[in-house]
Design a protein around this motif. Structure first.
Motif, PDB file in Angstrom:
ATOM      1  N   GLY A  78       0.811  -1.203   0.000  1.00 48.94           N
ATOM      2  CA  GLY A  78       0.000   0.000   0.000  1.00 48.94           C
ATOM      3  C   GLY A  78       0.848   1.260   0.000  1.00 48.94           C
ATOM      4  N   LEU A  79       1.920   1.233   0.772  1.00 48.53           N
ATOM      5  CA  LEU A  79       2.776   2.406   0.879  1.00 48.53           C
ATOM      6  C   LEU A  79       3.453   2.726  -0.459  1.00 48.53           C
ATOM      7  N   VAL A  80       3.942   1.688  -1.132  1.00 49.20           N
ATOM      8  CA  VAL A  80       4.611   1.908  -2.422  1.00 49.20           C
ATOM      9  C   VAL A  80       3.597   2.361  -3.471  1.00 49.20           C
ATOM     10  N   ALA A  81       2.425   1.718  -3.485  1.00 48.28           N
ATOM     11  CA  ALA A  81       1.402   2.110  -4.455  1.00 48.28           C
ATOM     12  C   ALA A  81       1.011   3.570  -4.253  1.00 48.28           C
ATOM     13  N   ASP A  82       0.920   3.970  -3.000  1.00 42.75           N
ATOM     14  CA  ASP A  82       0.564   5.355  -2.689  1.00 42.75           C
ATOM     15  C   ASP A  82       1.648   6.314  -3.186  1.00 42.75           C
ATOM     16  N   ALA A  83       2.909   5.922  -2.976  1.00 44.01           N
ATOM     17  CA  ALA A  83       4.024   6.791  -3.405  1.00 44.01           C
ATOM     18  C   ALA A  83       4.017   6.949  -4.923  1.00 44.01           C
ATOM     19  N   ILE A  84       3.791   5.852  -5.622  1.00 40.34           N
ATOM     20  CA  ILE A  84       3.789   5.918  -7.087  1.00 40.34           C
ATOM     21  C   ILE A  84       2.616   6.768  -7.582  1.00 40.34           C
ATOM     22  N   GLU A  85       1.482   6.626  -6.898  1.00 37.94           N
ATOM     23  CA  GLU A  85       0.313   7.422  -7.271  1.00 37.94           C
ATOM     24  C   GLU A  85       0.585   8.914  -7.063  1.00 37.94           C
ATOM     25  N   ARG A  86       1.429   9.230  -6.083  1.00 36.29           N
ATOM     26  CA  ARG A  86       1.729  10.643  -5.827  1.00 36.29           C
ATOM     27  C   ARG A  86       2.864  11.155  -6.713  1.00 36.29           C
ATOM     28  N   GLY A  87       3.307  10.304  -7.631  1.00 40.21           N
ATOM     29  CA  GLY A  87       4.258  10.785  -8.634  1.00 40.21           C
ATOM     30  C   GLY A  87       5.702  10.414  -8.386  1.00 40.21           C
ATOM     31  N   TYR A  88       5.991   9.695  -7.311  1.00 40.84           N
ATOM     32  CA  TYR A  88       7.377   9.272  -7.077  1.00 40.84           C
ATOM     33  C   TYR A  88       7.718   8.115  -8.008  1.00 40.84           C
ATOM     34  N   SER A  89       8.937   8.133  -8.513  1.00 38.46           N
ATOM     35  CA  SER A  89       9.339   7.067  -9.434  1.00 38.46           C
ATOM     36  C   SER A  89       9.935   5.885  -8.696  1.00 38.46           C
ATOM     37  N   SER A  90      10.367   6.102  -7.464  1.00 39.15           N
ATOM     38  CA  SER A  90      11.063   5.045  -6.731  1.00 39.15           C
ATOM     39  C   SER A  90      10.909   5.297  -5.220  1.00 39.15           C
ATOM     40  N   VAL A  91      11.223   4.266  -4.440  1.00 39.00           N
ATOM     41  CA  VAL A  91      11.084   4.373  -2.984  1.00 39.00           C
ATOM     42  C   VAL A  91      12.384   3.941  -2.315  1.00 39.00           C
ATOM     43  N   ARG A  92      12.817   4.721  -1.324  1.00 42.75           N
ATOM     44  CA  ARG A  92      13.959   4.307  -0.485  1.00 42.75           C
ATOM     45  C   ARG A  92      13.421   3.950   0.892  1.00 42.75           C
ATOM     46  N   ILE A  93      13.844   2.812   1.362  1.00 51.93           N
ATOM     47  CA  ILE A  93      13.286   2.310   2.609  1.00 51.93           C
ATOM     48  C   ILE A  93      14.391   1.923   3.574  1.00 51.93           C
ATOM     49  N   VAL A  94      14.242   2.359   4.834  1.00 56.11           N
ATOM     50  CA  VAL A  94      15.015   1.772   5.936  1.00 56.11           C
ATOM     51  C   VAL A  94      14.016   1.001   6.772  1.00 56.11           C
ATOM     52  N   GLY A  95      14.221  -0.300   6.886  1.00 53.45           N
ATOM     53  CA  GLY A  95      13.263  -1.117   7.626  1.00 53.45           C
ATOM     54  C   GLY A  95      13.959  -1.994   8.648  1.00 53.45           C
ATOM     55  N   GLU A  96      13.888  -1.582   9.902  1.00 51.00           N
ATOM     56  CA  GLU A  96      14.546  -2.355  10.962  1.00 51.00           C
ATOM     57  C   GLU A  96      13.508  -3.286  11.591  1.00 51.00           C
ATOM     58  N   VAL A  97      13.594  -4.554  11.236  1.00 52.19           N
ATOM     59  CA  VAL A  97      12.585  -5.529  11.644  1.00 52.19           C
ATOM     60  C   VAL A  97      12.632  -5.738  13.164  1.00 52.19           C
ATOM     61  N   GLU A  98      11.435  -5.764  13.752  1.00 52.01           N
ATOM     62  CA  GLU A  98      11.317  -6.147  15.166  1.00 52.01           C
ATOM     63  C   GLU A  98      11.172  -7.674  15.185  1.00 52.01           C
ATOM     64  N   PHE A  99      12.199  -8.375  15.566  1.00 50.58           N
ATOM     65  CA  PHE A  99      12.119  -9.842  15.489  1.00 50.58           C
ATOM     66  C   PHE A  99      11.294 -10.453  16.609  1.00 50.58           C
ATOM     67  N   GLY A 100      11.007  -9.676  17.627  1.00 51.63           N
ATOM     68  CA  GLY A 100      10.111 -10.145  18.690  1.00 51.63           C
ATOM     69  C   GLY A 100      10.682 -11.297  19.486  1.00 51.63           C
ATOM     70  N   ALA A 101       9.742 -12.096  20.040  1.00 54.28           N
ATOM     71  CA  ALA A 101      10.168 -13.222  20.882  1.00 54.28           C
ATOM     72  C   ALA A 101      10.878 -14.276  20.042  1.00 54.28           C
ATOM     73  N   GLY A 102      11.721 -15.067  20.705  1.00 59.05           N
ATOM     74  CA  GLY A 102      12.533 -16.051  19.999  1.00 59.05           C
ATOM     75  C   GLY A 102      11.737 -17.017  19.147  1.00 59.05           C
ATOM     76  N   GLU A 103      10.536 -17.360  19.591  1.00 57.37           N
ATOM     77  CA  GLU A 103       9.725 -18.327  18.853  1.00 57.37           C
ATOM     78  C   GLU A 103       9.263 -17.784  17.509  1.00 57.37           C
ATOM     79  N   ARG A 104       9.350 -16.454  17.327  1.00 55.33           N
ATOM     80  CA  ARG A 104       8.920 -15.860  16.053  1.00 55.33           C
ATOM     81  C   ARG A 104      10.098 -15.457  15.162  1.00 55.33           C
ATOM     82  N   HIS A 105      11.334 -15.703  15.580  1.00 55.59           N
ATOM     83  CA  HIS A 105      12.474 -15.249  14.770  1.00 55.59           C
ATOM     84  C   HIS A 105      12.432 -15.812  13.351  1.00 55.59           C
ATOM     85  N   ASP A 106      12.133 -17.099  13.236  1.00 55.07           N
ATOM     86  CA  ASP A 106      12.110 -17.686  11.890  1.00 55.07           C
ATOM     87  C   ASP A 106      10.983 -17.104  11.038  1.00 55.07           C
TER      88      ASP A 106
END
Lengths: 306, 291
Positions: A78-106
């Motif tokens: 949704g975020l990328v589609a919105d950016a393209i709709e607003r006229g951006y040609s590309s997206v730069r992303i910093v995404g620091e994943v929250e890995f949460g509890a150990g049972e969800r790491h995989d």
């Protein structure tokens, strides 16, 4: 243009800012949409490093963004589609994943891998920071398997990178843990038995004090997974239900072959008639959904928490 | 008591309990009980000063209504001569026009009701046997739409209506479709329903799931021509799954050329969730989800 998907392995906050602030600032200068999904304690230093460019970067709290892998993928779509709709040609992303509890790491490592396929043609560049002070060594090591390019000291292609199809087959989604004996076990024989299963779960949720809004998503997922089993599965189909005060876990078992496509449920459906809409929604709505094929049995287990 | 006996007892009760504005889908499989239900229904209507119209088919329960009423002590000839009771052929009445349009019955009933009110009566009570449709493919295809118009008419005028279906003759699919467009039904299974509100808005209610998806599609497409507004109130949809939501969307697209966009009023959160998560707005441009 294809997605550039990189991991940044770092162990101090100055390095974090020194790499990522220029990366985002360059995107701003190139008139690309810029997004930073980072923990609260990193947002301040990154804003400072960006200076005036910070106003052009969209900041999102990572704890809010990384709740469920499938809904995070939907969020990026949704975020990328919105950016393209607003006229951006590309997206730069910093995404620091929250890995949460150990049972969800995989689960989150699988998510990182799936991104390479789901967004293969996305016009963008994403860097995923991995903090070695906070994350277990295995999680950091897996970043080399899920990112084609890694910055650890220097920027270089990862020799350990695995194609998503391979990694997702090798690394199973962990099953939500349950007690050995379910509260209820029902046979699924026909569509009307699916309705009976919904009634049963509705009654259980009601007894737990869940309101209708809280349980409606669970009922939808029960329907979709049970119908998939009736349509695509084989042999004896059953649904098992476990209930705790704050969560309800269900499991649909049959003798089917399981999913042929390990990326099913990660890719947004192309249109309403394409296969997989139900599984996509189930992944979106469940707090935890896992599909396992072992010893000739196909098992889909999903959990909803209140 | 056997299951079949339970069903017929419920059906008989459903007929005798009817009140003004009710539109009952009366499904029967035992002519003797159906004859008794019809008799009770007619007697109750006459007792309430309602004009009674019975549209029957040869060999169906209504064929012996005069005999039954006489046996009950009613002056049938006088009632018919005064216009309080009319007994006619369902097929001939419904298909009298050159075009074989069964919707003619709706106009007949509307006119008769207004005439009854003008004469100081309390309303009209109608009984229609539906077997004539089974060898009339065009009329059969248009029948759900007729029933829906009939449903709307029964909301707007003091009409009590029973449409009788012999379960041994009707296919389960067509019968299920017919049941959905009545405000009341004699068989107590399934909860899917589409009927008209007093303001002319159609209401779809019940569980729109995989089991019902095909029926919902057929119902929405077949009744499109008879709907007074492009609004479909879905506030009564208690559950919807992907198949059910898809059937609504696909039907709305199928009728869009003639009917325009369909507005789904009071869309429940689950329907919105499916629509938004699966990003169906672009795929189903003729569907408008409204609060």
């Amino acid at each position: 243009m294809a997605l550039l998907h990189e991991a940044l392995i770092y162990d101090d906050d100055e390095k974090f800012v020194a790499v990522l602030a220029p990366f985002l600032a360059e995107g701003v200068r190139r008139r690309e949409a810029a997004v930073a999904v980072v923990p609260e304690h990193h947002a301040g230093p990154l804003r400072e490093g960006l200076g005036a460019d910070a106003d052009e970067v969209r900041f999102i709290e990572s704890a809010d963004w990384y709740r469920r892998p499938a809904s995070t993928i939907a969020g990026w779509s949704g975020l990328v589609a919105d950016a393209i709709e607003r006229g951006y040609s590309s997206v730069r992303i910093v995404g620091e994943v929250e890995f949460g509890a150990g049972e969800r790491h995989d689960s989150w490592t699988r998510y990182e891998s799936a991104l390479n396929d789901v967004f293969a043609t996305l016009p963008g560049w994403a860097i995923c920071p991995y903090d070695t002070r906070r994350l277990p060594g295995r999680v950091v090591a897996d970043a080399l398997r899920t990112h084609p390019v890694v910055r650890a000291g220097r920027r270089a292609p990862s020799e350990l990178y695995e194609e998503p199809d391979d990694l997702l087959r090798a690394m199973a989604e962990p099953l939500p843990p349950v007690s050995p004996v379910p509260l209820v076990a029902l046979r699924l024989t026909d569509p009307l038995s699916v309705r009976r299963a919904r009634r049963t779960i509705e009654a259980i949720a009601h007894n737990l004090g869940w309101d209708r809004a809280a349980v409606s998503g669970l009922l939808l997922v029960v329907s979709e997974i049970a119908l998939n089993s009736l349509i695509h599965g084989r042999g004896d189909r059953r649904i098992h239900i476990w209930a705790e005060q704050s969560s309800i876990t269900c499991e649909v078992i049959d003798d089917g072959d399981g999913l042929a496509d390990p990326l099913a449920g990660y890719r947004p459906p192309e249109n309403p008639r394409s296969a997989g809409v139900g599984l996509w929604l189930a992944n979106q709505l469940s707090d935890w959904l896992s599909i396992e094929h072992r010893d000739g049995a196909n098992r889909v287990r999903f959990r909803f928490s209140r | 008591m056997m299951l079949g006996e339970v069903t017929i007892v419920l059906a008989v009760r459903a007929v005798s309990d009817l009140t003004v504005h009710d539109h009952l889908c009366f499904v029967y499989d035992r002519p003797a009980e159906a004859r008794q239900s019809l008799l009770d229904y007619v007697v109750a209507g006459l007792a309430r000063c309602e004009r009674v119209h019975v549209y029957r088919e040869p060999g169906a329960p209504g064929a012996t209504i005069e005999k039954g009423l006489r046996a009950a002590g009613l002056p049938v000839s006088d009632l018919m001569a005064s216009g309080m009771l009319l007994v006619g052929s369902a097929g001939e009445t419904c298909l009298a026009g050159d075009d074989g349009d069964a919707a003619r019955l709706v106009d007949v009933v509307a006119t008769a009701t207004r005439a009854a009110l003008d004469e100081g009566l309390t309303g009209l009570r109608v009984y229609v046997e539906t077997g004539f449709l089974l060898d009339q493919p065009d009329a059969l295809a248009a029948w759900p739409g007729c029933e829906l118009r009939f449903d709307l008419l029964a909301k707007q005028l003091p009409i009590t209506a029973v449409c009788a279906y012999d379960v041994r003759e009707w296919t389960p699919g067509n019968l299920a479709l017919a049941e959905m467009v009545h405000t009341r039904r004699s068989r107590h299974h399934g909860a899917l329903r589409m009927h008209a509100g007093r303001d002319g808005t159609l209401r779809l209610s019940g569980e729109v799931d995989w089991s019902a998806a095909d029926q919902v599609y057929r119902l929405l497409v077949k009744t499109a021509w008879s709907r007074p507004t492009p609004v479909l109130d879905v506030s009564g949809v208690s559950f919807v799954d992907v198949s059910g939501a898809r059937s609504i969307g696909t039907a709305c697209e199928a009728i869009a050329g003639r009917h325009g966009p369909t507005r789904l009023r009071a869309a429940p959160p689950l329907l919105r969730e499916i629509w938004d998560s699966a990003t169906w707005s672009a795929s189903f441009p003729s569907v408008r989800l409204e609060d």
